[in-house]
Write a protein that holds these residues in place. Structure first.
Motif, PDB file in Angstrom:
ATOM      1  N   LEU A  38       0.892  -1.312   0.041  1.00 32.98           N
ATOM      2  CA  LEU A  38      -0.183   0.009   0.009  1.00 32.98           C
ATOM      3  C   LEU A  38       0.890   1.169  -0.103  1.00 32.98           C
ATOM      4  O   LEU A  38       1.882   1.320   0.373  1.00 32.98           O
ATOM      5  N   LEU A  39       0.287   2.292  -0.292  1.00 31.57           N
ATOM      6  CA  LEU A  39       0.933   3.678  -0.213  1.00 31.57           C
ATOM      7  C   LEU A  39       0.227   4.276   1.038  1.00 31.57           C
ATOM      8  O   LEU A  39      -0.824   3.864   1.285  1.00 31.57           O
ATOM      9  N   ASN A  40       1.023   4.802   1.700  1.00 27.92           N
ATOM     10  CA  ASN A  40       0.461   5.468   3.053  1.00 27.92           C
ATOM     11  C   ASN A  40       0.887   7.078   2.991  1.00 27.92           C
ATOM     12  O   ASN A  40       2.080   7.036   3.027  1.00 27.92           O
ATOM     13  N   ALA A  41      -0.124   7.745   2.957  1.00 29.24           N
ATOM     14  CA  ALA A  41       0.170   9.363   2.811  1.00 29.24           C
ATOM     15  C   ALA A  41      -0.104   9.638   4.187  1.00 29.24           C
ATOM     16  O   ALA A  41      -1.025   9.517   4.960  1.00 29.24           O
ATOM     17  N   LEU A  42       0.706  10.450   4.627  1.00 23.71           N
ATOM     18  CA  LEU A  42       0.797  10.803   6.346  1.00 23.71           C
ATOM     19  C   LEU A  42       1.079  12.446   6.376  1.00 23.71           C
ATOM     20  O   LEU A  42       1.928  12.825   5.581  1.00 23.71           O
ATOM     21  N   GLU A  43       0.535  12.898   7.296  1.00 22.38           N
ATOM     22  CA  GLU A  43       0.763  14.430   7.554  1.00 22.38           C
ATOM     23  C   GLU A  43       1.353  14.710   8.805  1.00 22.38           C
ATOM     24  O   GLU A  43       1.119  13.605   9.846  1.00 22.38           O
ATOM     25  N   PRO A  44       2.263  15.712   9.150  1.00 23.84           N
ATOM     26  CA  PRO A  44       2.650  16.024  10.225  1.00 23.84           C
ATOM     27  C   PRO A  44       1.557  16.089  11.552  1.00 23.84           C
ATOM     28  O   PRO A  44       0.254  16.766  11.042  1.00 23.84           O
ATOM     29  N   GLY A  45       1.547  15.358  12.807  1.00 20.41           N
ATOM     30  CA  GLY A  45       0.516  15.669  13.591  1.00 20.41           C
ATOM     31  C   GLY A  45      -0.272  14.331  13.657  1.00 20.41           C
ATOM     32  O   GLY A  45      -1.006  14.017  14.696  1.00 20.41           O
ATOM     33  N   THR A  46      -0.087  13.243  12.604  1.00 21.09           N
ATOM     34  CA  THR A  46      -0.679  12.074  12.672  1.00 21.09           C
ATOM     35  C   THR A  46      -0.307  11.161  13.988  1.00 21.09           C
ATOM     36  O   THR A  46       0.990  11.428  14.440  1.00 21.09           O
ATOM     37  N   VAL A  47      -1.067  10.614  14.554  1.00 17.13           N
ATOM     38  CA  VAL A  47      -0.580   9.920  15.768  1.00 17.13           C
ATOM     39  C   VAL A  47      -0.726   8.370  15.674  1.00 17.13           C
ATOM     40  O   VAL A  47      -2.151   8.026  15.091  1.00 17.13           O
ATOM     41  N   LEU A  48       0.406   7.794  15.550  1.00 14.33           N
ATOM     42  CA  LEU A  48       0.403   6.429  15.285  1.00 14.33           C
ATOM     43  C   LEU A  48       0.941   5.676  16.585  1.00 14.33           C
ATOM     44  O   LEU A  48       2.075   6.102  17.114  1.00 14.33           O
ATOM     45  N   PRO A  49       0.094   5.074  17.338  1.00 10.08           N
ATOM     46  CA  PRO A  49       0.344   4.387  18.509  1.00 10.08           C
ATOM     47  C   PRO A  49       1.709   3.401  18.525  1.00 10.08           C
ATOM     48  O   PRO A  49       1.916   2.939  17.589  1.00 10.08           O
ATOM     49  N   VAL A  50       2.554   3.491  19.700  1.00  9.69           N
ATOM     50  CA  VAL A  50       3.519   2.625  19.662  1.00  9.69           C
ATOM     51  C   VAL A  50       2.999   1.290  19.579  1.00  9.69           C
ATOM     52  O   VAL A  50       2.219   0.849  20.353  1.00  9.69           O
ATOM     53  N   HIS A  51       3.297   0.545  18.487  1.00 12.48           N
ATOM     54  CA  HIS A  51       2.946  -0.950  18.196  1.00 12.48           C
ATOM     55  C   HIS A  51       3.834  -1.893  17.847  1.00 12.48           C
ATOM     56  O   HIS A  51       5.057  -1.626  17.349  1.00 12.48           O
ATOM     57  N   ARG A  52       3.419  -3.211  17.543  1.00 13.69           N
ATOM     58  CA  ARG A  52       4.204  -4.207  16.929  1.00 13.69           C
ATOM     59  C   ARG A  52       3.490  -4.990  16.180  1.00 13.69           C
ATOM     60  O   ARG A  52       2.140  -5.188  16.467  1.00 13.69           O
ATOM     61  N   HIS A  53       4.062  -5.900  15.093  1.00 14.36           N
ATOM     62  CA  HIS A  53       3.208  -6.710  14.528  1.00 14.36           C
ATOM     63  C   HIS A  53       4.024  -8.116  14.861  1.00 14.36           C
ATOM     64  O   HIS A  53       5.009  -8.479  14.380  1.00 14.36           O
ATOM     65  N   PRO A  54       3.196  -8.951  15.609  1.00 16.02           N
ATOM     66  CA  PRO A  54       3.628 -10.147  16.071  1.00 16.02           C
ATOM     67  C   PRO A  54       3.963 -11.309  15.074  1.00 16.02           C
ATOM     68  O   PRO A  54       4.761 -12.111  15.255  1.00 16.02           O
ATOM     69  N   HIS A  55       3.353 -11.320  13.800  1.00 15.83           N
ATOM     70  CA  HIS A  55       3.550 -12.200  12.767  1.00 15.83           C
ATOM     71  C   HIS A  55       3.880 -11.856  11.803  1.00 15.83           C
ATOM     72  O   HIS A  55       3.931 -12.646  10.585  1.00 15.83           O
ATOM     73  N   THR A  56       4.343 -10.493  11.488  1.00 12.69           N
ATOM     74  CA  THR A  56       4.891 -10.036  10.132  1.00 12.69           C
ATOM     75  C   THR A  56       6.138  -9.152  10.313  1.00 12.69           C
ATOM     76  O   THR A  56       5.888  -8.142  11.300  1.00 12.69           O
TER      77      THR A  56
END
Length: 130
Positions: A38-56
């Motif tokens: 995928l393409l992921n367009a992001l702007e300053p101020g977006t909040v991405l919680p600290v996370h993990r992907h356990p299977h990938t």
């Protein structure tokens, strides 16, 4: 499908008007696809919680803009920080499965190409630092 400025501009425009200040443009056919691209367009101020992907694993390649990838411990404390900036010759990062991480977007119009194994699975509560 051609991945060009027109497409990146369209996805960026949707990110700018999104409440979350980000927008995905899926290149895979379904959420069950073995490869989530995928393409992921992001702007300053977006909040991405600290996370993990356990299977990938997860791979980011920056197409334009600038952002930092922040590796964290299980308590959300920063352990490493990586600046992705194509103008400085730093184009991507591979995030190993299980690695706690988040992003900080530094420039409006940032777009990345993201790849991870499918099928799509929403983050479980135990895979996010609260």
């Amino acid at each position: 499908m051609i991945l060009d400025d027109k497409l990146l501009d369209e996805v960026t425009a949707r990110a700018k008007t999104s409440e979350r200040l980000r927008m995905n443009f899926n290149l895979h056919d379904s959420l069950d696809a073995k490869a989530q691209r995928l393409l992921n367009a992001l702007e300053p101020g977006t909040v991405l919680p600290v996370h993990r992907h356990p299977h990938t694993d997860e791979t980011y390649v920056i197409l334009r803009g600038r952002f930092d990838v922040i590796f964290c411990d299980e308590h959300g404390r920063q352990t490493q920080r990586f600046a992705l900036d194509p103008l400085k010759g730093v184009y991507g990062i591979h995030v190993p499965k299980g690695q706690w991480h988040t992003l900080e977007v530094l420039e409006s119009g940032t777009v990345l190409f993201e790849v991870k194994d499918g099928p799509y699975a929403p983050l479980a509560p135990e895979d996010m630092v609260r």
